[in-house]
Design a protein around this motif. Structure first.
Motif, PDB file in Angstrom:
ATOM      1  N   GLU A   4       0.829  -1.201   0.000  1.00 24.89           N
ATOM      2  CA  GLU A   4       0.000   0.000   0.000  1.00 24.89           C
ATOM      3  C   GLU A   4       0.867   1.257   0.000  1.00 24.89           C
ATOM      4  OE1 GLU A   4      -3.243   0.367  -0.274  1.00 24.89           O
ATOM      5  OE2 GLU A   4      -3.684  -1.777  -0.348  1.00 24.89           O
ATOM      6  N   GLU A   5       1.935   1.257   0.795  1.00 27.43           N
ATOM      7  CA  GLU A   5       2.775   2.443   0.897  1.00 27.43           C
ATOM      8  C   GLU A   5       3.511   2.738  -0.404  1.00 27.43           C
ATOM      9  OE1 GLU A   5       5.313   1.699   4.218  1.00 27.43           O
ATOM     10  OE2 GLU A   5       3.862   2.429   5.686  1.00 27.43           O
ATOM     11  N   HIS A   6       3.872   1.678  -1.140  1.00 30.18           N
ATOM     12  CA  HIS A   6       4.704   1.860  -2.332  1.00 30.18           C
ATOM     13  C   HIS A   6       3.970   1.513  -3.623  1.00 30.18           C
ATOM     14  CE1 HIS A   6       8.057   2.579   0.331  1.00 30.18           C
ATOM     15  NE2 HIS A   6       7.805   1.455   0.967  1.00 30.18           N
ATOM     16  N   ARG A   7       2.656   1.316  -3.552  1.00 36.19           N
ATOM     17  CA  ARG A   7       1.813   1.067  -4.721  1.00 36.19           C
ATOM     18  C   ARG A   7       2.288  -0.152  -5.524  1.00 36.19           C
ATOM     19  NH1 ARG A   7      -1.400   5.795  -5.954  1.00 36.19           N
ATOM     20  NH2 ARG A   7      -0.868   7.483  -4.524  1.00 36.19           N
ATOM     21  N   VAL A   8       2.633  -1.198  -4.815  1.00 37.58           N
ATOM     22  CA  VAL A   8       3.068  -2.439  -5.459  1.00 37.58           C
ATOM     23  C   VAL A   8       1.833  -3.258  -5.827  1.00 37.58           C
ATOM     24  CG1 VAL A   8       4.429  -4.542  -5.239  1.00 37.58           C
ATOM     25  CG2 VAL A   8       5.197  -2.433  -4.126  1.00 37.58           C
ATOM     26  N   SER A  66      12.609  -8.459   0.679  1.00 38.87           N
ATOM     27  CA  SER A  66      14.032  -8.808   0.770  1.00 38.87           C
ATOM     28  C   SER A  66      14.842  -8.201  -0.362  1.00 38.87           C
ATOM     29  CB  SER A  66      14.206 -10.323   0.756  1.00 38.87           C
ATOM     30  OG  SER A  66      13.569 -10.931   1.842  1.00 38.87           O
ATOM     31  N   LEU A  67      14.340  -8.329  -1.587  1.00 35.72           N
ATOM     32  CA  LEU A  67      15.073  -7.808  -2.737  1.00 35.72           C
ATOM     33  C   LEU A  67      15.195  -6.289  -2.659  1.00 35.72           C
ATOM     34  CD1 LEU A  67      13.580 -10.008  -5.602  1.00 35.72           C
ATOM     35  CD2 LEU A  67      15.787 -10.289  -4.461  1.00 35.72           C
ATOM     36  N   ALA A  68      14.142  -5.633  -2.221  1.00 37.56           N
ATOM     37  CA  ALA A  68      14.206  -4.181  -2.072  1.00 37.56           C
ATOM     38  C   ALA A  68      15.223  -3.790  -1.010  1.00 37.56           C
ATOM     39  CB  ALA A  68      12.822  -3.626  -1.731  1.00 37.56           C
ATOM     40  N   GLU A  69      15.237  -4.502   0.109  1.00 37.26           N
ATOM     41  CA  GLU A  69      16.138  -4.149   1.197  1.00 37.26           C
ATOM     42  C   GLU A  69      17.585  -4.526   0.911  1.00 37.26           C
ATOM     43  OE1 GLU A  69      14.403  -5.646   4.821  1.00 37.26           O
ATOM     44  OE2 GLU A  69      12.586  -4.449   4.511  1.00 37.26           O
ATOM     45  N   HIS A  70      17.815  -5.408  -0.050  1.00 35.95           N
ATOM     46  CA  HIS A  70      19.179  -5.695  -0.506  1.00 35.95           C
ATOM     47  C   HIS A  70      19.590  -4.788  -1.669  1.00 35.95           C
ATOM     48  CE1 HIS A  70      18.823  -9.310   2.001  1.00 35.95           C
ATOM     49  NE2 HIS A  70      20.142  -9.384   1.930  1.00 35.95           N
ATOM     50  N   GLY A  71      18.781  -3.830  -2.003  1.00 39.82           N
ATOM     51  CA  GLY A  71      19.170  -2.795  -2.947  1.00 39.82           C
ATOM     52  C   GLY A  71      19.039  -3.133  -4.409  1.00 39.82           C
ATOM     53  N   PHE A  72      18.260  -4.164  -4.756  1.00 37.43           N
ATOM     54  CA  PHE A  72      18.128  -4.512  -6.170  1.00 37.43           C
ATOM     55  C   PHE A  72      17.160  -3.585  -6.904  1.00 37.43           C
ATOM     56  CE2 PHE A  72      19.656  -8.524  -4.318  1.00 37.43           C
ATOM     57  CZ  PHE A  72      20.794  -8.686  -5.093  1.00 37.43           C
ATOM     58  N   PHE A  73      16.307  -2.931  -6.178  1.00 35.88           N
ATOM     59  CA  PHE A  73      15.448  -1.893  -6.741  1.00 35.88           C
ATOM     60  C   PHE A  73      14.883  -1.084  -5.576  1.00 35.88           C
ATOM     61  CE2 PHE A  73      13.110  -5.943  -6.566  1.00 35.88           C
ATOM     62  CZ  PHE A  73      12.128  -5.644  -5.620  1.00 35.88           C
ATOM     63  N   ARG A  74      14.475   0.132  -5.864  1.00 32.43           N
ATOM     64  CA  ARG A  74      13.767   0.911  -4.859  1.00 32.43           C
ATOM     65  C   ARG A  74      12.336   0.391  -4.752  1.00 32.43           C
ATOM     66  NH1 ARG A  74      16.171   5.043  -7.804  1.00 32.43           N
ATOM     67  NH2 ARG A  74      14.136   5.668  -8.651  1.00 32.43           N
TER      68      ARG A  74
END
Length: 400
Positions: free
Chosen positions: A168-172, A309-317
């Protein structure tokens, strides 16, 4: 240069696994499964099990190191360790413990393993019983005292709220979670070891599947399986003397964020997989950046955990998740971020992350059933949304 590092101090030189089974269908006891996987890993490394002098595991593994050593005829057990904390968050941490023992001179050859025969014990995920809170429990203490009175008992229930907040916060969109599931099933079709081999998943099947707890549909949730998997680690100095090329440990990190008790709904950072500090320390030790990673094996308890996990490992914002998480981008061999190339927990086997480490090694060796070209750096992410969590990065000879 900081000498307090595991970078290039140890390497994985052998991997082994049993046949994987659906929950409750293993013909062997759990202890025998562990022994079979360890022997297979020794055969892969070309060593006798008598060369082992240490064991490491996690997630309250029931197979005691001394009993394993006795059954295998090991002359001397020098190291045994278990990552504290339940669930699969300790997968990479157990490898770090084994590596630290070797680097510190406490052992020479350590096996990291996980064995599961859940049908022979209390069924994981079966309401409150999974956490020891049955109808006769007089009181609930610790972190579980927060969600249980409100009925948020199963992992799916507890994690869904975090993922929904993030979405919800990031419109995913739901399509991002669907792409993660489709990628795992796509890769499983080329992997004969995968339990979902021969059972492809389409967008239409995913969309028609029942809700477990929003935003998780049936195919967003991991399987429950029986089996065992193991890896053999030795010092980097010895690693070139084995049949397979070394898969060097470049970095490993474990831990938890500030005030982040396991899945607590009172944590300051709520919509998180708990890798923010872990990922930073992982990259610092490995001396690589997200753009250097050729392939990722990310623990799918639920697809939402992979997203975070992928977001927090920096693969995408977070705001880029819809564009980054597509089947094309996540598919081997040509995707921008090949993900869970053996089929992962959704479609190969839920082996609490050990099969993901083995797939990382196979990618370094060039032996995956969905091989990515010229893999020099492979990442494994363990147990999102539990605490503590952990991650590791492996590297080829080219990284030395």
């Amino acid at each position: 240069m900081n000498d307090r590092t595991l970078r290039h101090k140890v390497a994985i030189v052998g991997v082994g696994e049993t046949q994987y089974f659906k929950h409750g269908q293993s013909p062997d006891p759990e202890f025998k499964l562990a022994l079979k996987a360890i022997l297979a890993a020794c055969a892969s490394a070309g060593i006798s099990p008598h060369a082992i002098d240490g064991f490491a595991s996690y997630s309250d593994d029931r197979n005691d190191a001394v009993r394993l050593a006795t059954a295998l005829g090991i002359p001397e057990l020098r190291h045994s360790s278990m990552q504290w904390g339940g669930g699969g968050g300790g997968t990479a941490a157990a490898v770090a413990h084994a590596a630290a023992a070797i680097a510190g001179g406490l052992a020479d050859c350590v096996v990291v393993f996980r064995a599961l025969a859940q049908g022979q014990f209390t069924r994981y995920g079966q309401g409150g019983m999974a956490f020891g809170y049955g109808s006769a429990t007089p009181a609930i203490s610790g972190e579980m005292a927060f969600p249980v009175p409100y009925g948020a008992i199963s992992p799916a229930q507890r994690f869904a709220m975090k993922v929904r907040r993030f979405m919800e916060e990031h419109r995913v969109e739901q399509a991002a979670l669907r792409a993660i599931a489709l990628a795992s099933y796509h890769h499983a079709q080329a992997n004969p070891r995968a339990l979902m081999h021969g059972r492809p998943l389409s967008e239409e099947q995913y969309d028609a599947s029942r809700w477990i707890v929003e935003p998780f549909r049936l195919f967003d949730c991991c399987m429950e399986n029986d089996g065992a998997a193991a890896i053999v680690l030795v010092s980097a100095e010895r690693a070139r003397d084995f049949p397979h090329p070394p898969a060097y440990l470049l970095g490993a990190a474990a831990g938890a964020d500030y005030r982040h008790a396991a899945s607590s709904h009172t944590a300051p950072n709520y919509a998180t997989a708990d890798f923010r500090t872990v990922a930073r320390r992982l990259y610092e030790m490995a001396r690589v950046e997200p753009s250097d990673v050729d392939v990722v094996q990310a623990y799918e308890n639920f697809t939402g955990g992979v997203l975070l996990s992928l977001a927090e490992h920096g693969f995408f914002r977070p705001e880029e998740a819809n564009d980054a998480l597509t089947l094309e981008n996540l598919s081997a061999p040509d995707g921008r971020l090949p993900l869970n190339t053996s089929g992962g927990h959704l479609a190969e086997c839920y082996m609490h992350g050990m099969n993901l480490i083995i797939e990382s090694v196979r990618q370094i060796w060039g032996q995956s059933s969905n091989q990515v070209e010229d893999v020099d750096v492979a990442m494994m992410i363990a147990g999102p949304m539990v605490t503590p969590v952990s991650s590791l990065i492996l590297g080829s000879e080219a990284t030395r």
